[in-house]
Each structure stands twice: as C-alpha cells, then as structure tokens.
Design a protein around this motif. Structure first.
Motif, PDB file in Angstrom:
ATOM      1  N   ILE A 271       2.515 -11.538   6.789  1.00 32.36           N
ATOM      2  CA  ILE A 271       3.325 -10.890   5.585  1.00 32.36           C
ATOM      3  C   ILE A 271       3.682  -9.761   5.713  1.00 32.36           C
ATOM      4  O   ILE A 271       2.885  -9.100   6.293  1.00 32.36           O
TER       5      ILE A 271
ATOM      6  N   GLY B  17       1.868  -5.956   6.566  1.00 35.12           N
ATOM      7  CA  GLY B  17       0.388  -6.041   6.917  1.00 35.12           C
ATOM      8  C   GLY B  17       0.454  -5.085   8.328  1.00 35.12           C
ATOM      9  O   GLY B  17      -0.629  -4.590   8.599  1.00 35.12           O
TER      10      GLY B  17
ATOM     11  N   TYR C 258      12.526  -8.650   8.005  1.00 31.63           N
ATOM     12  CA  TYR C 258      11.620  -9.561   7.931  1.00 31.63           C
ATOM     13  C   TYR C 258      11.148  -9.484  10.138  1.00 31.63           C
ATOM     14  O   TYR C 258       9.936  -8.782   9.982  1.00 31.63           O
TER      15      TYR C 258
END
Length: 231
Positions: free
Chosen positions: A70, A73, A182
């Motif tokens: 996530i 996270g 990412y």
C-alpha cells in the motif's frame, strides 16, 4: 630497678600507639561507610528523579515490505512520516501524468477513427469514409499541458495519427515511471527497516588530534587526524 622502669615505659608506649592506630582505623572505616551511604543515597535519588530510558523501535523488514504494497504503508510502519509527502507526490504525479496523456491520446484517436467507416454492420467497415482525400480535415480537441484549457482545431488523418502515437507513447512512459516509483517505495521501506535494526550507540565522539607521522613521509610532518570513539 632501671630495667623494670624501661620495660614498663615500653609497654605503656606500645599500648598507646596501638590505641591510636585502632582509633585511626575506626575513623577511616567510618569515613568509608559514610561515603558508601552517600553513594547509595545519590543512586536512589537518581533512580527516582532520572528519566526512564525508552525502548528503541526496531521494525521488521518483512512486515515493512508487506505494508509497503500500500503506497506509504511501509514508511508509516517505519515511522518515517517525513517521507510520506515524497512518496505520495511522486506516485500521484505519475498516475496523474498517465491520466492526462490518456485523455489526449483518446482525443486524437477519436479524430483518427472519424476518417474511417467504423460501423461493424457496414460492408465498408474499416475503409476510409467516402470522399476521403489526404487534405481532408476533421475537428480535434487540443488540451494544454495540465488540462486546464483546451481549444478545437482542424487536423488531417496523418496529423491525427502522429498525435495519437505521440500521446500513446507518453501514456506508456508515464505508466512505467509510476511502476518504478511504486517499486522504489517498497524497496526503500525494506532498506530503511534493515538500517533501523542496527543498534548504534549514542556515545559517538569525533576528535581532531595532531599527528606528526604522515603516510609516505620520511621525516616528521605536522598534520591532523580524525579519531572516532565508539562507547
């Protein structure tokens, strides 16, 4: 008679010396006891008034990696809250660039398709529309960089095809960049968790000291050296 006198004098002198030594030892032992008592009191006071040392947080790298799936996270788990704006701005910027390029790609794609017969039931499906010429122009929407404004202009089929291919490449590039950001956020969370597991002492000192013997110098040469102390 004289011998008895000297014998009695020696005995009295020895007893007085032994008494003085005993008294001195007693005073010294009393002083030691006082010092011990004082140190005990100081230790007790320090234990009452001193701050309790907090337990250092050691994140688990596997947990940080899983939570990093996530976006942000893993950074939250590692308590690196200052990294959250960097992660969200970079990842959100990549996704927004993909969205903008996708809009512009579809604008040119719709105009490009308008030059062809796209009716599946038509016998001429996929062929240029009747009356097509290389100079034929169609209306096309041209957006600015951040899609805050747009204008309508005319474009030929070749111009629409070039614009369609250009914005499609940009859309693919934005998607790749978003994927890299990412992936890097996951790797960063894992590496940061590993680095936090190293228990480095806070008693680190750096001293600058003079040094006379320098490498590759035959004669004493003044200089400086840096000395790290780990306690």
């Amino acid at each position: 008679m004289k011998n008895w006198f000297w014998l009695i004098a020696v005995v009295l002198f020895s007893g007085q010396a032994i008494a003085q030594k005993t008294q001195k030892d007693t005073v010294q032992r009393g002083a030691v006891q006082i010092i011990t008592a004082d140190s005990t009191v100081i230790s007790a006071v320090d234990s009452l008034t001193g701050k309790k040392k907090e337990k250092k947080f050691f994140p688990v790298p596997k947990t940080a990696t899983r939570l990093a799936l996530i976006p942000g996270g893993g950074q939250i788990y590692n308590r690196d809250y200052w990294k959250l704006p960097i992660v969200y701005i970079a990842f959100g910027g990549g996704l927004y660039a993909y969205y903008l390029n996708s809009l512009k790609y579809h604008d040119y794609l719709d105009t490009y398709r308008s030059f062809y017969d796209m009716d599946p039931d038509s016998p001429n499906y996929g062929d240029p529309i009747p009356g097509y010429t290389p100079d034929l122009e169609k209306r096309i929407r041209v957006r600015n960089l951040l899609n805050t404004n747009s204008v309508y202009t005319e474009a030929t089929r070749d111009q629409a095809a070039r614009g369609k291919n250009y914005w499609r490449r940009n859309r693919g590039f934005a998607l790749i960049v978003s994927g890299l950001i990412y992936t890097l956020s996951i790797i960063e969370a894992n590496v940061a968790a590993h680095l936090k597991t190293f228990d480095l002492s806070e008693d680190l000192t750096l001293r600058v000291e003079p040094k006379l013997n320098q490498p590759q110098m035959l004669t004493p040469t003044p200089g400086l050296r840096l000395v790290f102390n780990l306690k």
